[in-house]
Write a protein that holds these residues in place. Structure first.
Motif, PDB file in Angstrom:
ATOM      1  N   ALA A  40       0.838  -1.199   0.000  1.00  0.00           N
ATOM      2  CA  ALA A  40       0.000   0.000   0.000  1.00  0.00           C
ATOM      3  C   ALA A  40       0.872   1.247   0.000  1.00  0.00           C
ATOM      4  O   ALA A  40       2.032   1.230   0.451  1.00  0.00           O
ATOM      5  N   VAL A  41       0.332   2.332  -0.523  1.00  0.00           N
ATOM      6  CA  VAL A  41       1.045   3.608  -0.491  1.00  0.00           C
ATOM      7  C   VAL A  41       1.369   3.963   0.960  1.00  0.00           C
ATOM      8  O   VAL A  41       0.521   3.848   1.845  1.00  0.00           O
ATOM      9  N   GLY A  42       2.610   4.361   1.192  1.00  0.00           N
ATOM     10  CA  GLY A  42       3.059   4.692   2.541  1.00  0.00           C
ATOM     11  C   GLY A  42       3.875   3.587   3.183  1.00  0.00           C
ATOM     12  O   GLY A  42       4.535   3.816   4.205  1.00  0.00           O
ATOM     13  N   GLU A  43       3.871   2.392   2.575  1.00  0.00           N
ATOM     14  CA  GLU A  43       4.628   1.280   3.130  1.00  0.00           C
ATOM     15  C   GLU A  43       5.981   1.129   2.427  1.00  0.00           C
ATOM     16  O   GLU A  43       6.224   1.689   1.373  1.00  0.00           O
ATOM     17  N   GLU A  44       6.859   0.330   3.057  1.00  0.00           N
ATOM     18  CA  GLU A  44       8.202   0.102   2.517  1.00  0.00           C
ATOM     19  C   GLU A  44       8.147  -0.782   1.274  1.00  0.00           C
ATOM     20  O   GLU A  44       7.313  -1.692   1.167  1.00  0.00           O
ATOM     21  N   LEU A  45       9.055  -0.516   0.348  1.00  0.00           N
ATOM     22  CA  LEU A  45       9.105  -1.256  -0.905  1.00  0.00           C
ATOM     23  C   LEU A  45      10.552  -1.430  -1.340  1.00  0.00           C
ATOM     24  O   LEU A  45      11.375  -0.518  -1.209  1.00  0.00           O
ATOM     25  N   PHE A  46      10.868  -2.623  -1.865  1.00  0.00           N
ATOM     26  CA  PHE A  46      12.179  -2.868  -2.470  1.00  0.00           C
ATOM     27  C   PHE A  46      11.968  -3.273  -3.912  1.00  0.00           C
ATOM     28  O   PHE A  46      11.141  -4.140  -4.218  1.00  0.00           O
ATOM     29  N   LEU A  47      12.703  -2.656  -4.823  1.00  0.00           N
ATOM     30  CA  LEU A  47      12.630  -2.994  -6.237  1.00  0.00           C
ATOM     31  C   LEU A  47      14.028  -3.155  -6.821  1.00  0.00           C
ATOM     32  O   LEU A  47      14.946  -2.386  -6.495  1.00  0.00           O
ATOM     33  N   HIS A  48      14.182  -4.167  -7.674  1.00  0.00           N
ATOM     34  CA  HIS A  48      15.358  -4.232  -8.532  1.00  0.00           C
ATOM     35  C   HIS A  48      15.159  -3.187  -9.617  1.00  0.00           C
ATOM     36  O   HIS A  48      14.043  -3.018 -10.135  1.00  0.00           O
ATOM     37  N   VAL A  49      16.217  -2.495  -9.986  1.00  0.00           N
ATOM     38  CA  VAL A  49      16.083  -1.370 -10.908  1.00  0.00           C
ATOM     39  C   VAL A  49      17.110  -1.479 -12.039  1.00  0.00           C
ATOM     40  O   VAL A  49      18.270  -1.831 -11.815  1.00  0.00           O
ATOM     41  N   GLN A  50      16.641  -1.177 -13.235  1.00  0.00           N
ATOM     42  CA  GLN A  50      17.539  -1.032 -14.381  1.00  0.00           C
ATOM     43  C   GLN A  50      17.561   0.432 -14.783  1.00  0.00           C
ATOM     44  O   GLN A  50      16.517   1.034 -15.044  1.00  0.00           O
ATOM     45  N   THR A  51      18.744   1.015 -14.831  1.00  0.00           N
ATOM     46  CA  THR A  51      18.906   2.394 -15.250  1.00  0.00           C
ATOM     47  C   THR A  51      19.145   2.438 -16.751  1.00  0.00           C
ATOM     48  O   THR A  51      20.025   1.742 -17.264  1.00  0.00           O
ATOM     49  N   VAL A  52      18.352   3.224 -17.452  1.00  0.00           N
ATOM     50  CA  VAL A  52      18.493   3.364 -18.901  1.00  0.00           C
ATOM     51  C   VAL A  52      18.831   4.819 -19.203  1.00  0.00           C
ATOM     52  O   VAL A  52      18.040   5.719 -18.920  1.00  0.00           O
ATOM     53  N   VAL A  53      20.008   5.023 -19.772  1.00  0.00           N
ATOM     54  CA  VAL A  53      20.483   6.380 -20.067  1.00  0.00           C
ATOM     55  C   VAL A  53      20.407   6.612 -21.569  1.00  0.00           C
ATOM     56  O   VAL A  53      20.930   5.826 -22.368  1.00  0.00           O
ATOM     57  N   ARG A  54      19.736   7.668 -21.950  1.00  0.00           N
ATOM     58  CA  ARG A  54      19.669   8.098 -23.341  1.00  0.00           C
ATOM     59  C   ARG A  54      20.234   9.512 -23.438  1.00  0.00           C
ATOM     60  O   ARG A  54      20.502  10.153 -22.430  1.00  0.00           O
ATOM     61  N   GLU A  55      20.404  10.000 -24.653  1.00  0.00           N
ATOM     62  CA  GLU A  55      20.961  11.332 -24.834  1.00  0.00           C
ATOM     63  C   GLU A  55      20.142  12.397 -24.125  1.00  0.00           C
ATOM     64  O   GLU A  55      20.691  13.373 -23.609  1.00  0.00           O
TER      65      GLU A  55
END
Length: 211
Positions: A40-55
């Motif tokens: 729920a909004v307001g609770e703790e969350l862990f996510l694996h993340v991929q960073t995508v860099v473009r120009e």
């Protein structure tokens, strides 16, 4: 490079989230079809993340587990598949189902995924079906945490058959059906050279018989 985020979920939109970490709010792209896996909004969350860099952009794409992130990375390597299409594909199919379709050259299944036409489906199979080892063998530790069917694969004499059996079980097939499909490929049962086939080819043939 941001590889993961752990913080408070402060906002949910149709295709993105905002996660507060150390006083900074990070916007992370995350499809609505996977909102049922969020707290729920307001609770703790862990996510694996991929960073995508473009120009002209620096974007974060979030995943509930590492398998989805790895599949996303592979999808980005396919010609004509960008981050949004890759996310749409994962929104329509879990990594296990997607890997099964890729190994089996299941164009019909792939064409049903958002943003995937026939040509894209063909490219996905051509470029990715030989890179599915991680997903086909995921969870195959052979230890107490492995599925009972996977541990039972030791009664196959050939290592390639044991590996293929474990992969089928980890893809969700019942052990009995997985074993029957592979037994049909053993020497003397339809293909005398089956014992010499690599795991990938055994899987491809077994998946076709299970389809």
């Amino acid at each position: 490079m941001i590889a993961s985020l752990q913080g408070k979920l402060v906002q949910r939109a149709a295709d993105s989230l905002v996660i507060a970490v150390g006083g900074v709010g990070y916007e992370v792209f995350f499809p609505a079809s996977r909102h049922d896996r969020l707290p729920a909004v307001g609770e703790e969350l862990f996510l694996h993340v991929q960073t995508v860099v473009r120009e002209d952009s620096f974007s974060l794409y979030g995943f509930p587990d590492d398998a989805e992130k790895r599949m996303f990375q592979l999808l980005l390597g396919v010609s004509g598949v960008g981050p949004r299409v890759a996310m749409n594909i994962l929104a329509g199919a879990a990594p296990a189902a997607l890997s099964r379709a890729l190994v089996a050259d299941d164009i019909f299944f792939l064409k049903k995924l958002p943003g995937v036409g026939k040509k894209t489906a063909e490219r996905l199979c051509l470029e990715l079906k030989d890179k599915m080892e991680f997903f086909l063998a995921a969870g195959d530790s052979g230890g107490a945490g492995a599925p009972a069917g996977a541990r039972a694969s030791a009664d196959f004499a050939e290592q390639s058959f044991r590996d293929a059996f474990s992969a089928l079980v980890n893809l969700g097939y019942p052990a009995v059906k997985a074993r029957a499909a592979l037994e049909g490929l053993r020497p003397g049962r339809g293909s005398g050279a089956a014992a010499d086939l690599p795991v990938e080819e055994l899987l491809r043939q077994a998946l076709r018989s299970l389809a």
